[in-house]
Design a protein around this motif. Structure first.
Motif, short mmCIF file in Angstrom:
data_model
loop_
_atom_site.label_atom_id
_atom_site.label_comp_id
_atom_site.label_asym_id
_atom_site.label_seq_id
_atom_site.Cartn_x
_atom_site.Cartn_y
_atom_site.Cartn_z
N ARG A 126 -4.48 10.00 -12.60
CA ARG A 126 -3.89 9.86 -13.94
C ARG A 126 -3.41 8.43 -14.10
NH1 ARG A 126 -2.33 14.49 -11.59
NH2 ARG A 126 -2.87 16.46 -12.62
N GLN A 127 -2.89 8.10 -15.26
CA GLN A 127 -2.39 6.76 -15.50
C GLN A 127 -1.21 6.47 -14.57
OE1 GLN A 127 -3.76 4.37 -17.52
NE2 GLN A 127 -5.40 5.89 -17.67
N PRO A 128 -1.13 5.27 -14.01
CA PRO A 128 -0.01 4.91 -13.11
C PRO A 128 1.32 4.91 -13.86
CG PRO A 128 -1.83 3.35 -12.94
CD PRO A 128 -2.11 4.19 -14.13
N PRO A 129 2.43 5.01 -13.15
CA PRO A 129 3.75 4.95 -13.77
C PRO A 129 3.94 3.63 -14.53
CG PRO A 129 3.92 5.66 -11.49
CD PRO A 129 2.51 5.22 -11.68
N LYS A 130 4.68 3.69 -15.62
CA LYS A 130 4.88 2.51 -16.46
C LYS A 130 5.62 1.39 -15.72
CE LYS A 130 4.76 4.93 -20.90
NZ LYS A 130 5.48 5.26 -22.15
N ASP A 131 6.44 1.77 -14.72
CA ASP A 131 7.19 0.73 -14.03
C ASP A 131 6.31 -0.12 -13.10
OD1 ASP A 131 6.71 2.65 -12.13
OD2 ASP A 131 8.77 2.82 -11.43
N LEU A 132 5.04 0.24 -12.97
CA LEU A 132 4.10 -0.57 -12.19
C LEU A 132 3.18 -1.40 -13.08
CD1 LEU A 132 2.94 1.93 -9.39
CD2 LEU A 132 4.73 0.18 -9.27
N ALA A 133 3.40 -1.34 -14.39
CA ALA A 133 2.50 -2.01 -15.33
C ALA A 133 2.40 -3.51 -15.09
CB ALA A 133 2.95 -1.74 -16.77
N ASP A 134 3.48 -4.12 -14.61
CA ASP A 134 3.49 -5.57 -14.42
C ASP A 134 2.69 -6.02 -13.21
OD1 ASP A 134 5.04 -5.91 -16.65
OD2 ASP A 134 6.94 -6.05 -15.56
N ILE A 135 2.39 -5.10 -12.29
CA ILE A 135 1.69 -5.52 -11.08
C ILE A 135 0.27 -4.98 -10.99
CG2 ILE A 135 3.86 -5.71 -9.80
CD1 ILE A 135 3.05 -3.14 -8.31
N LEU A 136 -0.06 -4.00 -11.82
CA LEU A 136 -1.38 -3.38 -11.75
C LEU A 136 -2.30 -3.93 -12.85
CD1 LEU A 136 -0.51 0.38 -11.09
CD2 LEU A 136 -1.38 -1.28 -9.44
N VAL A 137 -3.47 -4.37 -12.44
CA VAL A 137 -4.47 -4.88 -13.39
C VAL A 137 -5.67 -3.94 -13.36
CG1 VAL A 137 -6.00 -6.80 -13.97
CG2 VAL A 137 -3.75 -7.25 -12.95
N ILE A 184 0.84 -1.20 0.00
CA ILE A 184 0.00 0.00 0.00
C ILE A 184 0.87 1.25 0.00
CG2 ILE A 184 -1.60 1.36 1.42
CD1 ILE A 184 -2.92 -1.28 2.21
N GLN A 185 1.93 1.26 0.80
CA GLN A 185 2.83 2.40 0.86
C GLN A 185 3.53 2.62 -0.48
OE1 GLN A 185 5.51 1.82 4.15
NE2 GLN A 185 3.86 1.82 5.67
N LEU A 186 3.90 1.54 -1.16
CA LEU A 186 4.53 1.64 -2.48
C LEU A 186 3.60 2.34 -3.47
CD1 LEU A 186 6.60 0.92 -4.73
CD2 LEU A 186 5.43 -1.29 -4.92
N LEU A 187 2.35 1.93 -3.49
CA LEU A 187 1.39 2.52 -4.42
C LEU A 187 1.15 3.99 -4.09
CD1 LEU A 187 -1.18 -0.42 -4.66
CD2 LEU A 187 0.60 0.20 -6.31
N GLU A 188 1.05 4.31 -2.82
CA GLU A 188 0.84 5.71 -2.42
C GLU A 188 2.04 6.56 -2.81
OE1 GLU A 188 -2.12 5.08 1.43
OE2 GLU A 188 0.04 5.15 1.71
N ARG A 189 3.26 6.06 -2.60
CA ARG A 189 4.46 6.81 -2.99
C ARG A 189 4.55 6.99 -4.50
NH1 ARG A 189 7.12 3.31 0.71
NH2 ARG A 189 8.00 2.19 -1.08
N SER A 190 3.96 6.06 -5.24
CA SER A 190 4.02 6.11 -6.70
C SER A 190 2.96 7.01 -7.30
CB SER A 190 3.88 4.69 -7.27
OG SER A 190 4.94 3.87 -6.83
N GLY A 191 2.09 7.59 -6.46
CA GLY A 191 1.12 8.55 -6.95
C GLY A 191 -0.34 8.15 -6.87
N ALA A 192 -0.65 7.00 -6.28
CA ALA A 192 -2.05 6.59 -6.15
C ALA A 192 -2.79 7.59 -5.25
CB ALA A 192 -2.16 5.19 -5.56
#
Length: 209
Positions: free
Chosen positions: A191-202, A163-171
């Motif tokens: 906005r769209q999440p960072p591209k480096d999270l594409a592998d974990i976000l569905v 959860i902290q990772l996602l919040e730091r990434s802009g969620a």
């Protein structure tokens, strides 16, 4: 990988078994939900039925335990994503933890219950408003929901770190799904999440009305 995890959910499994029993004419269509709910009791000890209601209807549902189950008609659809925290959550353990709180500190447990009810109502208001008015309400609702999970003690370990990772990434807001204690997180993004999270976000698809 993600799809397989989704299909392991007890609600999806029990719903599928109930539908199959219906096709065999062992149960009536009107009994599918209750049959599936009793099956799910075997997993958790006591199923709320909310996941089953959504699974069986294949769309968003306004759900009241023991009562209302009506389709949710949204006016807009937010950028919502699911992501696995890497830690399995045991629903029965989480349910028992909340039950123990009602036994040891009933006043605090009731306050958390009321705050979660407020979060649900706020979510409903948000999704049935315009996007402009609804986004801040939905963000507040998810934040309130996360606070409830934290109050129940169900946001620790890998789930808390995720959860902290996602919040730091802009969620804009993140909360656990299901019972918490592990499993998946639901995140809201302006906005769209960072591209480096594409592998974990569905992405959560918009319901088909």
């Amino acid at each position: 990988m993600t799809a397989r995890r989704f299909l392991r959910a007890s609600a999806a499994l029990c719903g599928a078994v109930a539908r199959w029993c219906e096709t065999q004419a062992w149960i009536q269509a009107a009994d599918v939900y209750e049959f599936a709910r009793r099956l799910e009791d075997l997993f958790h000890g006591e199923s709320s039925g909310v996941d089953l209601a959504v699974s069986l209807s294949s769309q968003g549902v306004r759900f009241v335990r023991g009562g209302e189950r009506t389709p949710l008609k949204t006016l807009w659809w937010p950028n919502l994503y699911l992501s696995y925290c890497g830690q399995r959550g045991m629903t029965s353990d989480c349910v028992n933890k909340v039950k123990r709180l009602f036994e040891t500190d009933p006043e605090r447990a009731r306050r958390l219950d009321e705050r979660m009810r407020q979060a649900v109502e706020l979510s409903y208001t948000a999704l049935t408003s315009t996007r402009e008015a609804g986004f801040p309400k939905l963000r507040e609702a998810l934040q309130l929901g996360q606070e409830c999970f934290q109050g129940w003690g169900l946001c620790g370990g890998d789930l808390g770190s995720h959860i902290q990772l996602l919040e730091r990434s802009g969620a804009s807001a993140v909360k656990p799904t299901g019972s918490g204690g592990g499993g998946f997180a639901l995140s809201l993004w302006e906005r769209q999440p960072p591209k480096d999270l594409a592998d974990i976000l569905v992405p959560v698809p918009e319901p088909q009305m």
